[in-house]
Design a protein around this motif. Structure first.
Motif, PDB file in Angstrom:
ATOM      1  N   LYS A 247      32.839 -69.387  -9.212  1.00  0.00           N
ATOM      2  CA  LYS A 247      32.864 -68.526 -10.400  1.00  0.00           C
ATOM      3  C   LYS A 247      32.461 -69.266 -11.666  1.00  0.00           C
ATOM      4  O   LYS A 247      32.354 -68.664 -12.738  1.00  0.00           O
ATOM      5  N   SER A 248      32.285 -70.593 -11.570  1.00  0.00           N
ATOM      6  CA  SER A 248      31.962 -71.387 -12.767  1.00  0.00           C
ATOM      7  C   SER A 248      30.578 -71.049 -13.319  1.00  0.00           C
ATOM      8  O   SER A 248      30.281 -71.349 -14.471  1.00  0.00           O
ATOM      9  N   GLY A 249      29.753 -70.430 -12.497  1.00  0.00           N
ATOM     10  CA  GLY A 249      28.394 -70.126 -12.942  1.00  0.00           C
ATOM     11  C   GLY A 249      27.429 -71.297 -12.798  1.00  0.00           C
ATOM     12  O   GLY A 249      26.226 -71.152 -13.022  1.00  0.00           O
ATOM     13  N   ILE A 250      27.929 -72.444 -12.422  1.00  0.00           N
ATOM     14  CA  ILE A 250      27.067 -73.628 -12.254  1.00  0.00           C
ATOM     15  C   ILE A 250      26.225 -73.474 -10.988  1.00  0.00           C
ATOM     16  O   ILE A 250      26.748 -73.080  -9.935  1.00  0.00           O
ATOM     17  N   GLU A 251      24.952 -73.761 -11.083  1.00  0.00           N
ATOM     18  CA  GLU A 251      24.102 -73.818  -9.889  1.00  0.00           C
ATOM     19  C   GLU A 251      24.015 -75.286  -9.476  1.00  0.00           C
ATOM     20  O   GLU A 251      23.379 -76.099 -10.153  1.00  0.00           O
ATOM     21  N   TYR A 252      24.667 -75.602  -8.382  1.00  0.00           N
ATOM     22  CA  TYR A 252      24.802 -77.014  -7.999  1.00  0.00           C
ATOM     23  C   TYR A 252      23.510 -77.589  -7.429  1.00  0.00           C
ATOM     24  O   TYR A 252      22.808 -76.931  -6.651  1.00  0.00           O
ATOM     25  N   ASP A 253      23.213 -78.822  -7.842  1.00  0.00           N
ATOM     26  CA  ASP A 253      22.144 -79.574  -7.185  1.00  0.00           C
ATOM     27  C   ASP A 253      22.637 -80.118  -5.842  1.00  0.00           C
ATOM     28  O   ASP A 253      21.915 -80.099  -4.853  1.00  0.00           O
TER      29      ASP A 253
ATOM     30  N   PRO B 269      20.718 -70.551  -3.081  1.00  0.00           N
ATOM     31  CA  PRO B 269      19.565 -70.637  -2.164  1.00  0.00           C
ATOM     32  C   PRO B 269      18.387 -71.345  -2.817  1.00  0.00           C
ATOM     33  O   PRO B 269      18.148 -71.201  -4.020  1.00  0.00           O
ATOM     34  N   SER B 270      17.702 -72.124  -2.027  1.00  0.00           N
ATOM     35  CA  SER B 270      16.505 -72.880  -2.449  1.00  0.00           C
ATOM     36  C   SER B 270      16.787 -73.936  -3.504  1.00  0.00           C
ATOM     37  O   SER B 270      15.852 -74.540  -4.044  1.00  0.00           O
ATOM     38  N   LYS B 271      18.053 -74.147  -3.869  1.00  0.00           N
ATOM     39  CA  LYS B 271      18.344 -75.159  -4.891  1.00  0.00           C
ATOM     40  C   LYS B 271      19.340 -76.218  -4.402  1.00  0.00           C
ATOM     41  O   LYS B 271      19.043 -77.413  -4.417  1.00  0.00           O
ATOM     42  N   THR B 272      20.507 -75.756  -3.977  1.00  0.00           N
ATOM     43  CA  THR B 272      21.576 -76.690  -3.659  1.00  0.00           C
ATOM     44  C   THR B 272      21.278 -77.480  -2.387  1.00  0.00           C
ATOM     45  O   THR B 272      20.959 -76.888  -1.342  1.00  0.00           O
ATOM     46  N   ALA B 273      21.367 -78.812  -2.468  1.00  0.00           N
ATOM     47  CA  ALA B 273      21.351 -79.618  -1.250  1.00  0.00           C
ATOM     48  C   ALA B 273      22.806 -79.860  -0.849  1.00  0.00           C
ATOM     49  O   ALA B 273      23.645 -80.187  -1.694  1.00  0.00           O
ATOM     50  N   VAL B 274      23.079 -79.670   0.433  1.00  0.00           N
ATOM     51  CA  VAL B 274      24.445 -79.840   0.940  1.00  0.00           C
ATOM     52  C   VAL B 274      24.524 -81.182   1.659  1.00  0.00           C
ATOM     53  O   VAL B 274      23.710 -81.464   2.541  1.00  0.00           O
ATOM     54  N   VAL B 275      25.477 -82.015   1.259  1.00  0.00           N
ATOM     55  CA  VAL B 275      25.613 -83.358   1.831  1.00  0.00           C
ATOM     56  C   VAL B 275      26.883 -83.385   2.679  1.00  0.00           C
ATOM     57  O   VAL B 275      27.992 -83.242   2.157  1.00  0.00           O
ATOM     58  N   LEU B 276      26.709 -83.570   3.985  1.00  0.00           N
ATOM     59  CA  LEU B 276      27.860 -83.583   4.896  1.00  0.00           C
ATOM     60  C   LEU B 276      28.299 -85.025   5.126  1.00  0.00           C
ATOM     61  O   LEU B 276      27.676 -85.758   5.893  1.00  0.00           O
ATOM     62  N   VAL B 277      29.341 -85.448   4.400  1.00  0.00           N
ATOM     63  CA  VAL B 277      29.914 -86.774   4.646  1.00  0.00           C
ATOM     64  C   VAL B 277      31.050 -86.555   5.642  1.00  0.00           C
ATOM     65  O   VAL B 277      32.227 -86.452   5.297  1.00  0.00           O
ATOM     66  N   GLN B 278      30.658 -86.422   6.894  1.00  0.00           N
ATOM     67  CA  GLN B 278      31.599 -86.013   7.939  1.00  0.00           C
ATOM     68  C   GLN B 278      31.236 -86.710   9.234  1.00  0.00           C
ATOM     69  O   GLN B 278      30.102 -87.122   9.442  1.00  0.00           O
ATOM     70  N   ASN B 279      32.216 -86.784  10.096  1.00  0.00           N
ATOM     71  CA  ASN B 279      32.074 -87.282  11.444  1.00  0.00           C
ATOM     72  C   ASN B 279      31.239 -86.341  12.297  1.00  0.00           C
ATOM     73  O   ASN B 279      31.015 -85.201  11.922  1.00  0.00           O
ATOM     74  N   GLY B 280      30.825 -86.820  13.466  1.00  0.00           N
ATOM     75  CA  GLY B 280      30.342 -85.934  14.498  1.00  0.00           C
ATOM     76  C   GLY B 280      28.847 -85.857  14.643  1.00  0.00           C
ATOM     77  O   GLY B 280      28.092 -86.533  13.951  1.00  0.00           O
TER      78      GLY B 280
END
Lengths: 340, 340
Positions: A74-80, A105-116
């Motif tokens: 709800k912050s309105g921020i479009e995350y990089d 969509p088409s903007k945010t990169a999702v970084v998975l710092v996770q196992n597996g």
């Protein structure tokens, strides 16, 4: 793009807090954190960090704190960048459902710092126009309330998950952008060109020692002393090496010896056993389920891993049941199956 | 021989107490019991028995009570029958060591009212001139202090363990003598001609459901509901059936279906899981180790059972350690093995 990136960290446990502080330290991004507990205390007092890399830090606060992902959305921020460092438990809560409110969509990169293993696939299916980045962390850190005890140097390998909707060069560039925003003089955050190879390499340990220890309540020292390393874990490692090879990932010829000696000198409690002892659900699907589904597709035999997986599914059922995440009917239902 | 037999019962837990009372009821033998606890109370007050077969019995005492096997050995009595109904845990205490003081060579027949497979072999090796008898009990009974709650009809199959030092007819005759001394109008104690077949038949359940439940902390209802019966236990049953067949014991064609449905309608906690939950060592060697050694001799593949065995050895190590029966060095010792 403004002069600073916009980054959100979800799941600021021990590792996530160190990642967040590393990004803060570098100073290239506005930073929000979604916290699951202690929100009010963090708003007023911030984090206390005792770090092998950054020293003692009192009262640290990121730019934004959110009590939930919905609030961050709800912050309105479009995350990089949205960094996810929660436990990865798709049989309980899927990462792609969890992060939906904060992915542009088409903007945010999702970084998975996770196992597996193969954890990028469901995110690429859900967000085909977003770049998904892999972070394999070798950092050691624990969080107790608002206190972070960071005991082992922050050291991670960052890669991209292959995605046919992007040029490789675009994937690589975005991944290196993320690194530039996180890497600082105190940590070692490096680009690694092949996430799949690296995650297979980690499975040689996680799918074979972690799993057996979780089933039998022994640490890796007892595992070796009592014969389990020879009788189960090492043969299971050969199955992982064979699956990786069939999938185009040749692991080093001495990988089994290196992993077999990885915990020499210590009675080490691996993460899945630690979860079992705490009564937490285990990261079963991403450590064992996903790789066995790939083995099936590639028609590679993995008889030991399959037995471990079937056993751990039962154990997981019990762990979920004790947490109220699963129930069985009060009366056992009729069973009409014919067994032969 | 005097007009009465001389019989000693060792291990008078729930089942052993019912066997002892059945022998008493029949009246053909003088009877001693070796008790491990509550000796003084039993000497003064005797047993209280609440039995589905014999009704309520207050203050029952056998002819002799002994606080240990050594004391029973010092009685000077040359036993006709020594009935052993202890848990069979050869990795902790071997039955053949335990009973040595009360076995008279060429005279005493030893009756093993115990779970498991191939349990006669070590006794025949130690006491080649003594007849060893097999009792498979389907009785349900629990002992709490000096109180015996006998809840399920006493029903047992009695056979002899093959022994090349005796004519089959002598083995059969001695076995039937034992039955005649134990069988009474209240119980169903029957001669069964093939102990090995009968014990393979029991393994179809014990080696495959009991073991998986013990490893994963689920009862047999959850095992079925959560997929473990299909994925592990039933394939493991096929391995037992194949070993039995190679050993000359053809089990019925529908045995897997019957065992798969054996606990229909109930969430049943099998004995090995019950032991794990109580922190007791498990009867691993006689339920799984012995049959796998036979499988090796017969060159029959049993990949699932082998994984279960290797895992349960680790679990057993942990159970023994918690009981102080096993320790590991404080510092993990060096390991120079090369793994490949």
């Amino acid at each position: 793009m403004s002069s600073k990136y916009e980054t959100l960290v979800i799941g600021a446990g021990g590792i996530g807090a160190v990642v967040a502080y590393g990004i803060h330290y570098t100073g290239k991004s506005n930073l929000g954190i979604v916290v699951r507990g202690h929100y009010d205390k963090l708003i007023s007092e911030g984090y206390t960090i005792d770090s092998v890399d950054y020293g003692k830090v009192d009262g640290w606060k990121p730019d934004y704190l959110y009590p939930s992902i919905e609030e961050a959305g709800k912050s309105g921020i479009e995350y990089d960048f949205v960094v996810v460092s929660t436990k990865n438990l798709p049989d309980i809560e899927k990462v792609e459902d969890l992060i939906e409110p904060v992915v542009t969509p088409s903007k945010t990169a999702v970084v998975l710092v996770q196992n597996g293993f193969d954890i990028g696939r469901p995110l690429i299916e859900r967000f085909p126009q977003n770049i998904i980045i892999s972070g394999v962390s070798h950092c050691g850190s624990h969080k107790y309330g608002t206190l972070v005890e960071h005991i082992q140097h922050d050291n991670a390998k960052i890669s991209y998950f292959g995605n046919p909707n992007f040029e490789e060069s675009a994937l690589e560039q975005k991944t290196k952008e993320f690194i530039s925003m996180y890497k600082n003089p105190k940590n070692d955050i490096d680009y690694f060109p092949n996430e799949r190879w690296y995650r297979y390499r980690k499975l040689v340990y996680n799918a074979t020692l972690n799993t057996v220890c979780a089933l039998t309540d022994v640490d890796t020292g007892r595992l070796q002393l009592w014969g389990g390393l020879d009788e189960i874990s090492v043969p299971a490692m050969r199955e992982i090496v064979a699956i990786a090879k069939a999938d185009g990932c040749d692991l080093p010829s001495d990988v089994i010896n290196i992993v077999g000696h990885g915990d020499d000198g210590v009675y080490f409690v691996p993460s899945m056993l630690d979860d079992v002892r705490k009564g937490n659900p285990i990261e079963l699907e991403i450590i064992l389920g996903n790789v066995l589904r790939v083995a099936d597709q590639l028609a590679v035999d993995a008889p030991i891993l399959k037995v471990l997986y079937a056993l751990l599914k039962l154990k997981q059922g019990r762990l979920k049941e004790k947490r109220g995440l699963l129930t069985v009917p009060e009366t056992r239902p009729p069973n009409t199956k014919y067994y032969s």
